[in-house]
Design an enzyme around this catalytic site. Structure first.
Site, short mmCIF file in Angstrom:
data_model
loop_
_atom_site.label_atom_id
_atom_site.label_comp_id
_atom_site.label_asym_id
_atom_site.label_seq_id
_atom_site.Cartn_x
_atom_site.Cartn_y
_atom_site.Cartn_z
N ALA A 1 -3.04 5.80 3.67
CA ALA A 1 -2.14 4.77 4.21
C ALA A 1 -2.88 3.47 4.51
O ALA A 1 -4.03 3.46 4.95
CB ALA A 1 -1.50 5.30 5.50
N ALA B 1 -7.59 6.22 4.96
CA ALA B 1 -6.62 5.27 5.51
C ALA B 1 -7.31 4.04 6.07
O ALA B 1 -8.41 4.11 6.61
CB ALA B 1 -5.79 5.96 6.60
N ASN C 1 5.96 4.54 0.52
CA ASN C 1 6.83 3.48 1.03
C ASN C 1 6.04 2.24 1.41
O ASN C 1 4.88 2.32 1.81
CB ASN C 1 7.57 3.99 2.27
CG ASN C 1 8.44 5.19 1.98
OD1 ASN C 1 8.96 5.33 0.88
ND2 ASN C 1 8.61 6.05 2.96
N HIS D 1 -5.41 -16.07 -4.35
CA HIS D 1 -4.94 -17.46 -4.37
C HIS D 1 -6.12 -18.42 -4.34
O HIS D 1 -7.11 -18.17 -3.66
CB HIS D 1 -4.05 -17.75 -3.15
CG HIS D 1 -2.75 -17.04 -3.19
ND1 HIS D 1 -1.66 -17.53 -3.84
CD2 HIS D 1 -2.37 -15.85 -2.68
CE1 HIS D 1 -0.65 -16.69 -3.73
NE2 HIS D 1 -1.07 -15.65 -3.02
#
Length: 167
Positions: free
Chosen positions: A112, A130, A53, A82
């Site tokens: 995560a 993580a 998710n 960018h």
């Protein structure tokens, strides 16, 4: 293929998705192709990939998730950035960098809130802990953690176990 509610793919014509893929809720997959008329696949997702998710996958050059890749929640994978060199122009108006390809080889696990930057390959069956930031290649059968991610363990095929890397 199952895309949970809130998941979206911007410019899906540039994406190839294998069988038995799950894309978590509120995950964004977007492509900023160099040539919008091209029919080239820019993001390739292999079979049996699970994308958690709240992930963001952004591609301009190429991102490959090989089969059985597992992404935890909140993962960011980008193959570009960018431009910011001209201080008289807003950064958002300066356009993207060319960046470089990202490849997650088969069977790797990304924990995560990991950030994977351009020009990175994560090797087969590697684990990324993580909250790590991956800005360089991670070899196969290794465990990497931190910001920047550093290899802490490698699988020793002779011993048939994970061993700590000497510092």
């Amino acid at each position: 293929v199952y895309i949970f509610p809130g998941g979206r793919i911007v410019r899906p014509q540039f994406v190839s998705i294998g069988d038995h893929v799950r894309i978590g809720k509120n995950t964004d997959i977007y492509i900023h192709p160099k040539n919008r008329k091209s029919k080239e696949v820019i993001i390739k997702i292999g079979n049996h990939v699970h994308i958690g998710n709240y992930n963001i996958i952004g591609a301009r050059t190429g991102i490959v998730l090989e089969e059985n890749v597992l992404l935890g929640p909140g993962v960011l994978i980008v193959d570009h950035s960018h431009r910011y060199e001209d201080i008289d122009v807003s950064i958002k108006l300066q356009g993207p960098t060319e960046g470089g390809p990202v490849r997650l080889e088969r069977d790797c696990w990304v924990g995560a809130n990991v950030c994977i930057l351009p020009n990175v390959t994560i090797g087969q069956h590697a684990v990324i802990g993580a909250n790590s930031v991956v800005n360089r290649d991670i070899p196969p059968y290794s465990v990497a953690v931190g910001s920047p991610a550093l290899v802490m363990k490698r699988y020793d095929f002779k011993l048939k176990q994970w061993v700590k890397v000497d510092e």
